[in-house]
Design a protein around this motif. Structure first.
Motif, PDB file in Angstrom:
ATOM      1  N   GLY A 191      13.601  23.823  59.523  1.00 52.84           N
ATOM      2  CA  GLY A 191      12.944  24.580  58.454  1.00 52.84           C
ATOM      3  C   GLY A 191      13.857  25.637  57.877  1.00 52.84           C
ATOM      4  O   GLY A 191      13.951  25.804  56.651  1.00 52.84           O
ATOM      5  N   ARG A 192      14.540  26.357  58.742  1.00 52.11           N
ATOM      6  CA  ARG A 192      15.456  27.403  58.278  1.00 52.11           C
ATOM      7  C   ARG A 192      16.645  26.796  57.535  1.00 52.11           C
ATOM      8  O   ARG A 192      17.095  27.338  56.515  1.00 52.11           O
ATOM      9  CB  ARG A 192      15.937  28.203  59.486  1.00 52.11           C
ATOM     10  N   LEU A 193      17.129  25.656  58.034  1.00 52.18           N
ATOM     11  CA  LEU A 193      18.251  24.992  57.386  1.00 52.18           C
ATOM     12  C   LEU A 193      17.863  24.512  55.989  1.00 52.18           C
ATOM     13  O   LEU A 193      18.616  24.705  55.023  1.00 52.18           O
ATOM     14  CB  LEU A 193      18.722  23.823  58.243  1.00 52.18           C
ATOM     15  N   LEU A 194      16.712  23.892  55.857  1.00 54.59           N
ATOM     16  CA  LEU A 194      16.262  23.409  54.558  1.00 54.59           C
ATOM     17  C   LEU A 194      16.006  24.568  53.592  1.00 54.59           C
ATOM     18  O   LEU A 194      16.275  24.461  52.392  1.00 54.59           O
ATOM     19  CB  LEU A 194      14.999  22.560  54.720  1.00 54.59           C
ATOM     20  N   HIS A 195      15.490  25.674  54.120  1.00 52.32           N
ATOM     21  CA  HIS A 195      15.263  26.851  53.267  1.00 52.32           C
ATOM     22  C   HIS A 195      16.595  27.394  52.748  1.00 52.32           C
ATOM     23  O   HIS A 195      16.704  27.748  51.560  1.00 52.32           O
ATOM     24  CB  HIS A 195      14.521  27.930  54.053  1.00 52.32           C
ATOM     25  N   ALA A 196      17.607  27.448  53.624  1.00 51.34           N
ATOM     26  CA  ALA A 196      18.929  27.908  53.191  1.00 51.34           C
ATOM     27  C   ALA A 196      19.530  26.938  52.177  1.00 51.34           C
ATOM     28  O   ALA A 196      20.186  27.355  51.214  1.00 51.34           O
ATOM     29  CB  ALA A 196      19.856  28.057  54.402  1.00 51.34           C
ATOM     30  N   TYR A 197      19.280  25.647  52.377  1.00 52.70           N
ATOM     31  CA  TYR A 197      19.719  24.653  51.395  1.00 52.70           C
ATOM     32  C   TYR A 197      19.080  24.941  50.041  1.00 52.70           C
ATOM     33  O   TYR A 197      19.742  24.886  48.992  1.00 52.70           O
ATOM     34  CB  TYR A 197      19.325  23.254  51.862  1.00 52.70           C
ATOM     35  N   GLY A 198      17.777  25.197  50.041  1.00 53.59           N
ATOM     36  CA  GLY A 198      17.083  25.484  48.791  1.00 53.59           C
ATOM     37  C   GLY A 198      17.631  26.714  48.093  1.00 53.59           C
ATOM     38  O   GLY A 198      17.798  26.712  46.862  1.00 53.59           O
ATOM     39  N   ILE A 199      17.915  27.767  48.864  1.00 56.74           N
ATOM     40  CA  ILE A 199      18.491  28.985  48.286  1.00 56.74           C
ATOM     41  C   ILE A 199      19.851  28.679  47.658  1.00 56.74           C
ATOM     42  O   ILE A 199      20.143  29.103  46.525  1.00 56.74           O
ATOM     43  CB  ILE A 199      18.622  30.077  49.354  1.00 56.74           C
ATOM     44  N   SER A 200      20.685  27.932  48.368  1.00 56.21           N
ATOM     45  CA  SER A 200      22.018  27.624  47.842  1.00 56.21           C
ATOM     46  C   SER A 200      21.935  26.767  46.590  1.00 56.21           C
ATOM     47  O   SER A 200      22.673  26.984  45.619  1.00 56.21           O
ATOM     48  CB  SER A 200      22.850  26.909  48.919  1.00 56.21           C
ATOM     49  N   ILE A 201      21.052  25.772  46.594  1.00 55.26           N
ATOM     50  CA  ILE A 201      20.915  24.910  45.413  1.00 55.26           C
ATOM     51  C   ILE A 201      20.401  25.711  44.223  1.00 55.26           C
ATOM     52  O   ILE A 201      20.908  25.586  43.097  1.00 55.26           O
ATOM     53  CB  ILE A 201      19.984  23.723  45.737  1.00 55.26           C
ATOM     54  N   LEU A 202      19.389  26.552  44.451  1.00 53.40           N
ATOM     55  CA  LEU A 202      18.840  27.372  43.372  1.00 53.40           C
ATOM     56  C   LEU A 202      19.897  28.305  42.799  1.00 53.40           C
ATOM     57  O   LEU A 202      20.075  28.399  41.567  1.00 53.40           O
ATOM     58  CB  LEU A 202      17.647  28.173  43.893  1.00 53.40           C
ATOM     59  N   VAL A 203      20.609  29.005  43.673  1.00 56.69           N
ATOM     60  CA  VAL A 203      21.632  29.953  43.218  1.00 56.69           C
ATOM     61  C   VAL A 203      22.764  29.224  42.510  1.00 56.69           C
ATOM     62  O   VAL A 203      23.257  29.686  41.473  1.00 56.69           O
ATOM     63  CB  VAL A 203      22.156  30.763  44.423  1.00 56.69           C
ATOM     64  N   THR A 204      23.172  28.075  43.032  1.00 52.92           N
ATOM     65  CA  THR A 204      24.280  27.331  42.428  1.00 52.92           C
ATOM     66  C   THR A 204      23.924  26.823  41.043  1.00 52.92           C
ATOM     67  O   THR A 204      24.697  26.980  40.083  1.00 52.92           O
ATOM     68  CB  THR A 204      24.678  26.156  43.334  1.00 52.92           C
ATOM     69  N   VAL A 205      22.751  26.219  40.906  1.00 52.94           N
ATOM     70  CA  VAL A 205      22.344  25.677  39.597  1.00 52.94           C
ATOM     71  C   VAL A 205      22.125  26.806  38.588  1.00 52.94           C
ATOM     72  O   VAL A 205      22.670  26.778  37.467  1.00 52.94           O
ATOM     73  CB  VAL A 205      21.068  24.828  39.742  1.00 52.94           C
ATOM     74  N   ALA A 206      21.334  27.819  38.970  1.00 50.90           N
ATOM     75  CA  ALA A 206      21.060  28.921  38.044  1.00 50.90           C
ATOM     76  C   ALA A 206      22.332  29.698  37.709  1.00 50.90           C
ATOM     77  O   ALA A 206      22.567  30.065  36.548  1.00 50.90           O
ATOM     78  CB  ALA A 206      20.007  29.853  38.649  1.00 50.90           C
ATOM     79  N   GLY A 207      23.153  29.964  38.729  1.00 54.03           N
ATOM     80  CA  GLY A 207      24.380  30.724  38.501  1.00 54.03           C
ATOM     81  C   GLY A 207      25.368  29.979  37.622  1.00 54.03           C
ATOM     82  O   GLY A 207      26.008  30.576  36.742  1.00 54.03           O
ATOM     83  N   THR A 208      25.504  28.664  37.828  1.00 53.04           N
ATOM     84  CA  THR A 208      26.441  27.890  37.014  1.00 53.04           C
ATOM     85  C   THR A 208      26.004  27.847  35.561  1.00 53.04           C
ATOM     86  O   THR A 208      26.811  28.048  34.647  1.00 53.04           O
ATOM     87  CB  THR A 208      26.565  26.467  37.577  1.00 53.04           C
ATOM     88  N   LEU A 209      24.715  27.585  35.323  1.00 52.28           N
ATOM     89  CA  LEU A 209      24.216  27.536  33.943  1.00 52.28           C
ATOM     90  C   LEU A 209      24.353  28.899  33.252  1.00 52.28           C
ATOM     91  O   LEU A 209      24.793  28.977  32.095  1.00 52.28           O
ATOM     92  CB  LEU A 209      22.754  27.082  33.935  1.00 52.28           C
ATOM     93  N   ALA A 210      23.980  29.968  33.959  1.00 52.42           N
ATOM     94  CA  ALA A 210      24.092  31.304  33.375  1.00 52.42           C
ATOM     95  C   ALA A 210      25.550  31.669  33.121  1.00 52.42           C
ATOM     96  O   ALA A 210      25.891  32.259  32.084  1.00 52.42           O
ATOM     97  CB  ALA A 210      23.434  32.335  34.288  1.00 52.42           C
ATOM     98  N   SER A 211      26.421  31.323  34.054  1.00 55.89           N
ATOM     99  CA  SER A 211      27.840  31.645  33.899  1.00 55.89           C
ATOM    100  C   SER A 211      28.447  30.911  32.708  1.00 55.89           C
ATOM    101  O   SER A 211      29.207  31.501  31.920  1.00 55.89           O
ATOM    102  CB  SER A 211      28.593  31.283  35.182  1.00 55.89           C
ATOM    103  N   LEU A 212      28.125  29.622  32.552  1.00 59.03           N
ATOM    104  CA  LEU A 212      28.665  28.860  31.425  1.00 59.03           C
ATOM    105  C   LEU A 212      28.161  29.421  30.099  1.00 59.03           C
ATOM    106  O   LEU A 212      28.924  29.530  29.133  1.00 59.03           O
ATOM    107  CB  LEU A 212      28.274  27.391  31.555  1.00 59.03           C
ATOM    108  N   LEU A 213      26.882  29.780  30.050  1.00 65.57           N
ATOM    109  CA  LEU A 213      26.323  30.297  28.806  1.00 65.57           C
ATOM    110  C   LEU A 213      26.955  31.633  28.434  1.00 65.57           C
ATOM    111  O   LEU A 213      27.432  31.824  27.303  1.00 65.57           O
ATOM    112  CB  LEU A 213      24.809  30.448  28.943  1.00 65.57           C
TER     113      LEU A 213
END
Length: 313
Positions: free
Chosen positions: A84-106
């Motif tokens: 559960g903790r591993l999957l939650h950390a995965y979700g945090i990393s995926i969310l931050v990576t996708v949102a951060g990449t899109l915001a950074s490119l824009l």
């Protein structure tokens, strides 16, 4: 007379033959070089994967091997014990990576595009400020105080998005060069004559034509966000907000702590049952999985984006 006429023709044929032979040798050498380079990249990854599925006792007895004596899933069982903790950390990393990449490119493209326009009077001054951030920074302590005391980013997802990762001066300069060299000025003038404003010109004309550089910078930004663990270490105290890489780092530090306290009998017994070497390799496999899957989608744009965006300043 015929012999004199045939002599130049024979010399030309001999020259062409030597050129073909040299070209074949050059192509063979280039192919061998890239085969060796690919092998140098793939062999360590294959070894890490094999070791992660190897029994711990076999590793301690015989070292790393491409042909393990005993197969084991203990390393992955150890990592998935708290799934559960591993999957939650995965979700945090995926969310931050996708949102951060899109915001950074824009944000980066919105800054790089005006710097590429010759009719923008302040472009050299702003370009200097961007370049200045590449050479100098305020230091670790002021950097931490600004984000915690001024912007209050401690224990927030913004702490994983903004510091050090959201904008990069080098990427902005690459984008500026791409816009300058690859987007014809006549195309922008035509859009302005047709009544398009700056926003419409950028999003309807410039942005779609910039996919190579956007994909290239997007890949580098994605790697930066995905591999980041330092922001979690500095700004995050809530375990519900830590990223996958920091979770892996904490796990590795816990193993090292146990190894340094083997004088305790209980700890020694626990350590003997724990897959210490193989779990390191399993963490590497778990951590790089999404990036390996995402890379092929960026690959076709990577070389074009780098070469076109780096022709001249």
């Amino acid at each position: 007379m015929n012999a004199r006429l045939n002599a130049p023709a024979a010399a030309v044929r001999g020259t062409r033959k030597r050129i073909r032979e040299n070209s074949l040798l050059a192509q063979t050498a280039i192919h061998l070089f890239f085969i060796a380079a690919c092998a140098a990249c793939l062999i360590p990854l294959i070894l890490v994967t094999i070791v992660s599925f190897t029994d711990e006792r076999s590793i301690l007895a015989n070292g790393y091997s491409f042909l393990p004596e005993a197969f084991s899933l203990d390393a992955y069982r150890y990592l998935l014990a708290d799934s559960g903790r591993l999957l939650h950390a995965y979700g945090i990393s995926i969310l931050v990576t996708v949102a951060g990449t899109l915001a950074s490119l824009l944000i980066s493209s919105l800054l790089a595009y005006p710097l590429s326009r010759r009719d923008f009077a302040q472009r050299h001054l702003l370009a200097f400020f961007v370049f200045f951030t590449i050479l100098f920074n305020g230091g670790l302590v002021p950097w931490y105080l600004v984000y915690t005391n001024l912007f209050h980013l401690k224990d927030t997802l913004l702490a994983l998005l903004v510091p050090n990762l959201l904008m990069n001066g080098f990427y902005i300069l690459i984008m500026r060069t791409f816009f300058s060299n690859s987007i014809p000025g006549s195309l922008i003038e035509s859009a302005q004559i047709d009544g398009a404003g700056e926003w419409r010109t950028f999003f309807r004309i410039v942005f779609p034509l910039s996919l190579p550089v956007l994909a290239t910078i997007g890949l580098f930004t994605t790697l930066g966000y995905w591999n980041d663990w330092f922001n979690s270490l500095v700004f995050i105290y809530d375990n519900r907000l830590i990223s996958l890489q920091y979770l892996m780092t904490k796990t590795l530090l816990s193993i090292q702590f146990l190894q340094s306290n083997t004088q305790n009998s209980n700890v020694g017994k626990l350590l003997s049952e724990m897959p210490t070497e193989t779990v390191r390799m399993a963490m590497a496999i778990v951590g790089i999985g999404p990036i390996v899957l995402a890379y092929p989608f960026f690959q076709k744009y990577l070389v074009k984006g780098l070469t076109v965006g780096a022709v001249k300043g």
